[in-house]
Motif scaffolding. Structure first.
Motif, mmCIF file in Angstrom:
data_model
loop_
_atom_site.group_PDB
_atom_site.id
_atom_site.type_symbol
_atom_site.label_atom_id
_atom_site.label_comp_id
_atom_site.label_asym_id
_atom_site.label_seq_id
_atom_site.Cartn_x
_atom_site.Cartn_y
_atom_site.Cartn_z
ATOM 1 N N HIS A 171 -5.486 -7.228 -2.310
ATOM 2 C CA HIS A 171 -6.282 -6.568 -1.276
ATOM 3 C C HIS A 171 -7.743 -6.974 -1.377
ATOM 4 O O HIS A 171 -8.431 -7.096 -0.351
ATOM 5 C CB HIS A 171 -6.128 -5.047 -1.393
ATOM 6 C CG HIS A 171 -4.804 -4.536 -0.902
ATOM 7 N ND1 HIS A 171 -4.559 -4.271 0.426
ATOM 8 C CD2 HIS A 171 -3.640 -4.273 -1.564
ATOM 9 C CE1 HIS A 171 -3.309 -3.835 0.573
ATOM 10 N NE2 HIS A 171 -2.736 -3.837 -0.621
ATOM 11 N N ARG A 179 -12.602 -2.490 5.374
ATOM 12 C CA ARG A 179 -11.510 -1.538 5.172
ATOM 13 C C ARG A 179 -11.627 -0.320 6.087
ATOM 14 O O ARG A 179 -11.539 0.824 5.655
ATOM 15 C CB ARG A 179 -11.434 -1.123 3.702
ATOM 16 C CG ARG A 179 -11.354 -2.329 2.781
ATOM 17 C CD ARG A 179 -10.970 -2.000 1.386
ATOM 18 N NE ARG A 179 -11.021 -3.203 0.553
ATOM 19 C CZ ARG A 179 -10.419 -3.337 -0.619
ATOM 20 N NH1 ARG A 179 -9.691 -2.359 -1.098
ATOM 21 N NH2 ARG A 179 -10.524 -4.457 -1.310
ATOM 22 N N ARG A 180 -11.826 -0.615 7.355
ATOM 23 C CA ARG A 180 -11.862 0.429 8.375
ATOM 24 C C ARG A 180 -10.962 0.015 9.531
ATOM 25 O O ARG A 180 -10.664 -1.165 9.705
ATOM 26 C CB ARG A 180 -13.293 0.674 8.855
ATOM 27 C CG ARG A 180 -14.009 -0.565 9.358
ATOM 28 C CD ARG A 180 -15.441 -0.254 9.783
ATOM 29 N NE ARG A 180 -16.181 -1.460 10.110
ATOM 30 C CZ ARG A 180 -16.110 -2.113 11.277
ATOM 31 N NH1 ARG A 180 -15.304 -1.642 12.240
ATOM 32 N NH2 ARG A 180 -16.801 -3.200 11.493
ATOM 33 N N PRO A 181 -10.512 0.955 10.341
ATOM 34 C CA PRO A 181 -9.579 0.626 11.430
ATOM 35 C C PRO A 181 -10.285 -0.084 12.583
ATOM 36 O O PRO A 181 -11.513 -0.013 12.741
ATOM 37 C CB PRO A 181 -9.045 1.986 11.861
ATOM 38 C CG PRO A 181 -10.114 2.957 11.469
ATOM 39 C CD PRO A 181 -10.746 2.407 10.223
ATOM 40 N N ARG A 191 -0.847 -4.663 4.394
ATOM 41 C CA ARG A 191 0.360 -4.148 3.755
ATOM 42 C C ARG A 191 0.846 -5.213 2.766
ATOM 43 O O ARG A 191 0.680 -6.403 2.997
ATOM 44 C CB ARG A 191 1.421 -3.884 4.824
ATOM 45 C CG ARG A 191 2.717 -3.322 4.304
ATOM 46 C CD ARG A 191 3.822 -3.490 5.329
ATOM 47 N NE ARG A 191 3.529 -2.893 6.619
ATOM 48 C CZ ARG A 191 3.813 -1.647 6.948
ATOM 49 N NH1 ARG A 191 4.390 -0.854 6.084
ATOM 50 N NH2 ARG A 191 3.532 -1.201 8.157
ATOM 51 N N PRO A 219 -3.113 -3.155 10.116
ATOM 52 C CA PRO A 219 -3.637 -2.936 8.760
ATOM 53 C C PRO A 219 -2.874 -3.705 7.690
ATOM 54 O O PRO A 219 -1.725 -4.128 7.876
ATOM 55 C CB PRO A 219 -3.491 -1.423 8.568
ATOM 56 C CG PRO A 219 -3.381 -0.856 9.930
ATOM 57 C CD PRO A 219 -2.705 -1.894 10.753
ATOM 58 N N LEU A 271 -11.466 -5.346 8.848
ATOM 59 C CA LEU A 271 -10.559 -5.536 7.714
ATOM 60 C C LEU A 271 -11.354 -5.727 6.429
ATOM 61 O O LEU A 271 -11.007 -5.170 5.371
ATOM 62 C CB LEU A 271 -9.656 -6.751 7.973
ATOM 63 C CG LEU A 271 -8.699 -7.160 6.861
ATOM 64 C CD1 LEU A 271 -7.736 -6.023 6.521
ATOM 65 C CD2 LEU A 271 -7.921 -8.408 7.265
ATOM 66 N N ALA A 289 -2.290 -8.866 6.637
ATOM 67 C CA ALA A 289 -2.767 -8.106 7.786
ATOM 68 C C ALA A 289 -2.693 -9.063 8.971
ATOM 69 O O ALA A 289 -2.280 -10.218 8.831
ATOM 70 C CB ALA A 289 -4.188 -7.596 7.564
#
Length: 975
Positions: free
Chosen positions: A455, A513-515, A523, A521, A510, A493
C-alpha cells in the motif's frame, strides 16, 4: 568486410531506455534535459564515499586533494522485497547487481513491456561491465565467503541475475572488454536479434567504483584530468574524470516493434568490433589504422556511405593521445567528400567516463538525439586541439537541430577499450510514424489500473504518475499502457475516468488515501481468486435512459441487445423497447430489464468473465437461466413475453413495497395491521430488506404505518402485486403459453433458484417451474448463500443496483464477509461507466479481464516506476537476532520472534504472515533461501558458528525446532 544481406525489418530497434546516472538522472527524459542544460555532473568525491574508499592506499598514492568523479548518489539503495530477495542476500550482492535489476525494470517500463510477458521466452541479456571492486572487497582475506558471497561478487551473475529474476531463456552473457564492454554487449545483442536467436534483447552497461586503487593508478599514469573536468578534443584537455553509470537498453526487431506500436528511439543499422592488435605505442595506447578499419567495417556492415554520417558520438575521453588518434581516424574515413565539417562530440564532458558502461551511455545519448532530431552538445570545449584543428571535424557545443539531408538521420558511436578492444555502432533514425499526441479517445471513459507490491508503494506510485497523466493529452494511451504494458502487482487500485485531469485527480486522491468518484479503492488481490457468480436484478432496476451509453460504447453489448430484441419482437409481434425510449409502463420495464441484462452478460463474457454460479431475482431468473445455458434465446424470450404480459394485467390490483424489515418483523407488521392473507412477504432480499406485495389500499396503509414508525418503506416504480395471491388466476394461462419449453442441463455454470433457495438442474426450468416461480416467494438470501462461498466475487447484473446492499448484509450474516459484492450502477451514474467500475473492481480482487477495453496497439506512455528503497543493513541488524542472543540465557520467545522476522525477510513477506507452527518449506523457504538463512543464523553469535544446516532442510522443521536448536547452542546444550 562484406556486408551480409539483411531484411530492414530485422534490424534491432531501441525501444526502451533506463538509467541510473550521476546527478540523480534516472530517466531518459532527465538525461535529455541534462544534456540540454549542459551543467557538469562531476565533482569532488563526497565524504561518505571517500570514507568507504579510504584505508586502501599506499602512502605514496594518497592524493594531495580529493579526486574528482561523477558518482551515483546512493549505490546501496535497493528495493529488495519487490524482487523477493532477502536482506541478507541483498547485502552481499554487488551494488551493480542491485541497480541493474531496478534499471532493467525501468527500461522495460519505458519500452512498454510487462516483465511477466517475457517469462520463459528467448529473451537475451548482455551486460558490459569492467569493474571488480566488489569482488575484491568480498573475497578479501579474513572475509567469510559463502555461496551468497560468491554469487554476489561474480561478474557472470550481473547478467544471470536478470535472466533468473525474470525467467529469461535466451543467452545471458557478461562482457568485459574494458571501456568498450557495453558497446560490445550491444554488438553481440544486435547479431543475436538479426539471426533470430532472440526476439527481445536487454543490453546493460554498468560501472561502479568502490575502491580507490584503480583511480590512484590512473592518477599516477597521468590520464585523469588535472582540473577535474573532462574536455574532449579541447586544446586544454589533459585527461578524463572517472564516472559511475548503470544504463539499460531494450531492443526488438524493427518490424516487431512497428507491429506492436512501440516507441522507437533509433534503429541499430550496423556495428563492428575489432582489436588494436599490437599497438606500436603499447598495450594501453590506441592504434589509428585499427580504428580506421573499424569505421570502414561498421559502415560496410550498415550499408551506409561514411560520407552520409551526420554526427559521431566519440569515445572522446579528453586525453591527448586518445583524442588525436580518434579524430584523425574519423577525418580519414568519414571526413572525405564533405561540404562541411563532420559534427562530433562526447557526453563524457557532462557525465565523466563510465568505462564499462561508457559505450552504451554514448549510444543512449545519441539515440535520444536522433529521436528528438537534435545534436547533443559537448560542454567544456572552447577550441580544437592543434593536432585536429585542420581536419574536417567540429565539436558541437550547443544543442543544434539535426542537419537536414532528405534521408534518414545517421550517427555513429565509438567505444575503445584500454586493452585495444574497439566497437563502433551505427544508429539510424527510426521510420516516421503517424502524428500522435492528440486526444483520440473522444472523451470516452477508460480504466487505468495502478498497482504495487504494498500500500505504501501504491500511494507513492499514484503520486508519481498523477502529474504525468495530467500532462498526457491522450488518456487512451495512458490506459493502454497501464492495462497491457505493465504487470499488475498484488495491491491494486484503478481509476475510471474520461479525461486526463479527472484521472490525475483520482490518482492524487489515491496517493493521499482519500475517496474520489473516479477511484476504485485499493485492495490486495487474491493470489488464487475464488469462483465468480452473477446475480441478476428483478423489477425496480429500470430507469429512463438505461442502457443508452453502453449500447453506444460497447459493440458486444450492442450486438447481444439487438439479437435479443429481434427474438423478443418475433414473440411479441411488434417492436419492443430500445435504448433511448422511455420506460413508461410495467411491461416495457420488464422487457428493458431483460434486454439490458442479456446485453451486459454478453459484454462480461467478451471481457472474459464466465460465472460458475448464477441467480436471479424474480424476472432476473430468466436472464440467469439463459446465462447459465439452461434456456435458449428464443425460449427465454417466450418466458419474458408471456410473464410480463400477464403480470401487466394485475397492475390495477396492487403493487410492491420495499422495507427495511426482517422477514419476521414484516410478518408481524402485516398481522398487526390485520392484513395477514391479504399482504404477503413476496421477497427476502436481505436480513433487513423485505418486499411486501398485495392490493393497493392495504399496501398503502402498511407504508403509512411504517413511515410513522420511522422505518424505510418505498413503492417500486411501475409495480404489480407479483408473488402474491393476485397472480394465481394467471398461472394456467402462463402454463399454456410456455408449453413446449425445452430447457437443458447446464455445463460449468450452476443455476441457483430463488424458488428452491438452492441449486436446480437446468433441465427442470420448464413451464411448471416458471408457473411456480410467478407465485412463490423470492428466497433471494437462501439462493445467494447457496451460490456464493467465502472466497467468491458476486457481480450484480442490472441497469441500476437493487440487490448489492442486501447481498453484502446476507453474506456477512452467513460468515462470508470476505466474499466480494460488486454492485451495479448507483443513481445518476452512466451505465457504461458503472460497468467499467465493476470491471475495475474485479481486477482489484485478482480477476483481471481477458480483454481490456482499450486497444493494446498504442505507443506507451512513460509512467514512472517507484521504488521503496533503503540502505541494506547487515542481516543480523534487520532481524535483531544478535541483540537477543547477547544475553547468556536468551528468552526462547524473543529468539522465536527474531527468527520470525528473519524468515519473513528471507521469503519477502510481512512478519505477521509467518506462522511459526508451519514447516519452513511451507512458509516459502526454498533450498536456496536456506543457505542465506543458515548464514544469517551462524553470523548472529559465535556459539552458532556450527549451526547444522540439516535442521533447516528437514521438511518437518518449524520455527519452534529452529528456536530450540539456536537457544540450545547459545547456552551450551548439545543438539
Amino acid at each position: 568486410m562484406k556486408r551480409p544481406s539483411r531484411d530492414p525489418a530485422a534490424r534491432p530497434a531501441i525501444i526502451g531506455i533506463g538509467c541510473r546516472l550521476p546527478g540523480g538522472l534516472h530517466t531518459p527524459t532527465g538525461l535529455w534535459e541534462a544534456l540540454h542544460k549542459g551543467e557538469t555532473l562531476t565533482g569532488p568525491i563526497p565524504q561518505d564515499r571517500w570514507a568507504r574508499m579510504s584505508g586502501m592506499l599506499h602512502a605514496d598514492q594518497q592524493p594531495d586533494r580529493p579526486w574528482t568523479a561523477a558518482l551515483i548518489e546512493d549505490i546501496d539503495a535497493f528495493d529488495h522485497q519487490v524482487f523477493g530477495i532477502n536482506a541478507h542476500e541483498a547485502a552481499e550482492m554487488d551494488p551493480q547487481q542491485r541497480m541493474i535489476l531496478e534499471v532493467v525494470v525501468e527500461a522495460l517500463a519505458d519500452a512498454g513491456i510487462a516483465p511477466s510477458s517475457l517469462d520463459g521466452t528467448r529473451t537475451g541479456v548482455w551486460v558490459g561491465a569492467a569493474n571488480v571492486d566488489h569482488a575484491t572487497l568480498g573475497l578479501a582475506p579474513g572475509e567469510q565467503v559463502t555461496m551468497v558471497t560468491a554469487s554476489g561478487v561474480s561478474h557472470a551473475i550481473l547478467a544471470n541475475r536478470v535472466s533468473y529474476q525474470f525467467n529469461l531463456r535466451g543467452p545471458s552473457i557478461t562482457v568485459d572488454t574494458a571501456c568498450s564492454a557495453s558497446a560490445t554487449a550491444l554488438h553481440l545483442a544486435r547479431q543475436s536479434l538479426e539471426i533470430g536467436e532472440v526476439d527481445t534483447a536487454i543490453v546493460v552497461g554498468s560501472q561502479i567504483t568502490l575502491l580507490p586503487s584503480v583511480t590512484a593508478a590512473f592518477d599516477g599514469a597521468g590520464v585523469l584530468a588535472s582540473d577535474g573536468l573532462c574536455r574532449p578534443f579541447d586544446a586544454d584537455g589533459d585527461g578524463y574524470v572517472r564516472a559511475e553509470a548503470v544504463v539499460v537498453t531494450v531492443l526488438r526487431r524493427l518490424g516487431d516493434a512497428q507491429e506492436n506500436s512501440d516507441r522507437i528511439y533509433s534503429v541499430v543499422r550496423g556495428s563492428a568490433a575489432n582489436c588494436d592488435g599490437r599497438s606500436p605505442a603499447g598495450l594501453y595506447a590506441p592504434n589509428p589504422p585499427a580504428h580506421e578499419d573499424l569505421l570502414r567495417d561498421a559502415y560496410a556492415d550498415a550499408g551506409i556511405d561514411p560520407a552520409e554520417v551526420d554526427y559521431v558520438q566519440c569515445h572522446g575521453t579528453g586525453t591527448k593521445a586518445g583524442d588525436s588518434s580518434e579524430g584523425r581516424s574519423l577525418a580519414r574515413v568519414l571526413g572525405r567528400d564533405r561540404d562541411e565539417a563532420l559534427p562530433i562530440g562526447s557526453v563524457k564532458a557532462l557525465l565523466g567516463h563510465g568505462e564499462g558502461a561508457a559505450g552504451l551511455v554514448g549510444v543512449v545519448c545519441t539515440a535520444l538525439g536522433l529521436y528528438h532530431s537534435v545534436l547533443p552538445p559537448t560542454i567544456h570545449h572552447t577550441r580544437m586541439r592543434p593536432t585536429l584543428s585542420r581536419l574536417p571535424l567540429r565539436v558541437v557545443t550547443e544543442p543544434e537541430p539535426w542537419p537536414r539531408s532528405g534521408r534518414p538521420r545517421v550517427a555513429g558511436v565509438s567505444a575503445f577499450g584500454f586493452g585495444g578492444a574497439n566497437v563502433h555502432i551505427v544508429l539510424e533514425q527510426a521510420p516516421d510514424v503517424a502524428p500522435g499526441g492528440e486526444d483520440r479517445s473522444g472523451g470516452e471513459t477508460h480504466v487505468v489500473p495502478v498497482s504495487a507490491a504494498s500500500h505504501e508503494r501504491l500511494a507513492a506510485t499514484a503520486a508519481a504518475r498523477a502529474p504525468v497523466v495530467d500532462a498526457e493529452p491522450n488518456l487512451a494511451s495512458v490506459a493502454a499502457t497501464a492495462q497491457h504494458r505493465r504487470d499488475h502487482a498484488e495491491v491494486r487500485a484503478a481509476v475510471v475516468a474520461a479525461t486526463p485531469a479527472e484521472a490525475a485527480a483520482a490518482l492524487r486522491a489515491l496517493a493521499e488515501r482519500r475517496p474520489h468518484p473516479a477511484l476504485v479503492p485499493a485492495r490486495t488481490a487474491a493470489r488464487r481468486p475464488g469462483p465468480l457468480a452473477f446475480m441478476f436484478s428483478g423489477h425496480g432496476s429500470q430507469y429512463d435512459g438505461m442502457a443508452e451509453y453502453a449500447y453506444r460504447r460497447f459493440a458486444p453489448f450492442r450486438e447481444a441487445f439487438d439479437a435479443a430484441r429481434a427474438e423478443l419482437a418475433a414473440v411479441l409481434g411488434r417492436a419492443p423497447w430500445r435504448p433511448g425510449e422511455p420506460v413508461a409502463d410495467f411491461e416495457t420495464a420488464q422487457h428493458a430489464i431483460w434486454l439490458t441484462q442479456l446485453a451486459q452478460t454478453a459484454q462480461w463474457r467478451h471481457w472474459g468473465y464466465r460465472p460458475t454460479a448464477v441467480l436471479g431475482h424474480s424476472l432476473g431468473e430468466v436472464a440467469a437461466a439463459h446465462a447459465a445455458g439452461a434456456l435458449s434465446l428464443p425460449d427465454a424470450a417466450r418466458v419474458v413475453a408471456a410473464r410480463s404480459a400477464l403480470l401487466a394485467e394485475t397492475a390495477p390490483l396492487g403493487g410492491l413495497l420495499v422495507t427495511d424489515l426482517t422477514p419476521g418483523a414484516a410478518e408481524r407488521a402485516i398481522a398487526g395491521q390485520g392484513l395477514a392473507g391479504t399482504l404477503v412477504v413476496a421477497a427476502v432480499n436481505g436480513p433487513e430488506t423485505v418486499v411486501v406485495s398485495g392490493p393497493e389500499e392495504p399496501l398503502e396503509a402498511l407504508r403509512a404505518s411504517l413511515e410513522e414508525q420511522g422505518r424505510y418503506a418505498r413503492r417500486v416504480a411501475h409495480d404489480v402485486p407479483a408473488h402474491s395471491p393476485a397472480v394465481e388466476a394467471l398461472l394456467p394461462r402462463l402454463r399454456a403459453a410456455l408449453e413446449g419449453l425445452a430447457p437443458v442441463d447446464t455445463e460449468g455454470t450452476v443455476f441457483h433458484s430463488t424458488v428452491a433457495g438452492g441449486p436446480v438442474a437446468g433441465s427442470r426450468l420448464d413451464a411448471d417451474y416458471w408457473v411456480r416461480q410467478l407465485r412463490a416467494q423470492v428466497r433471494f438470501t437462501d439462493a445467494l448463500t447457496s451460490a456464493v462461498p467465502a472466497d467468491a466475487a458476486v457481480v450484480e447484473i442490472a441497469a441500476r443496483s437493487t440487490l448489492s446492499r442486501g447481498a453484502v448484509q446476507t453474506l456477512a450474516g452467513a460468515d462470508r464477509p470476505e466474499a466480494v459484492v460488486i454492485g451495479a450502477a448507483t443513481s445518476g451514474q452512466p451505465d457504461h461507466e458503472a460497468m467499467l467500475h465493476q470491471l475495475a473492481q474485479l481486477h482489484t480482487t485478482g480477476r483481471p479481464p481477458e480483454r481490456w477495453l482499450t486497444a493494446a496497439a498504442t505507443a506507451p506512455v512513460a509512467l514512472p516506476v517507484v521504488w521503496q528503497r533503503g540502505t541494506e543493513d547487515a542481516p543480523e541488524q534487520t532481524a535483531d537476532l544478535p541483540a537477543v542472543l547477547a544475553d547468556d540465557r536468551p528468552d526462547p520467545d524473543a529468539v522465536r520472534l527474531a527468527l520470525v522476522r528473519l524468515v519473513a525477510d528471507t521469503v519477502g513477506s510481512p512478519a505477521e504472515a509467518v506462522d511459526s507452527s508451519e514447516p519452513l518449506h511451507l512458509l516459502g523457504v526454498t533450498s536456496v533461501a536456506v543457505i542465506g538463512l543458515r548464514d544469517a543464523i551462524r553470523s548472529a553469535h559465535p556459539s552458532l558458528a556450527a549451526f547444522p544446516v540439516h535442521v533447516l532442510m528437514d521438511t518437518a522443521t518449524d520455527l519452534a525446532t529452529v528456536t530450540d536448536t539456536v537457544t540450545g547452542l547459545r547456552v551450551g546444550r548439545a543438539h
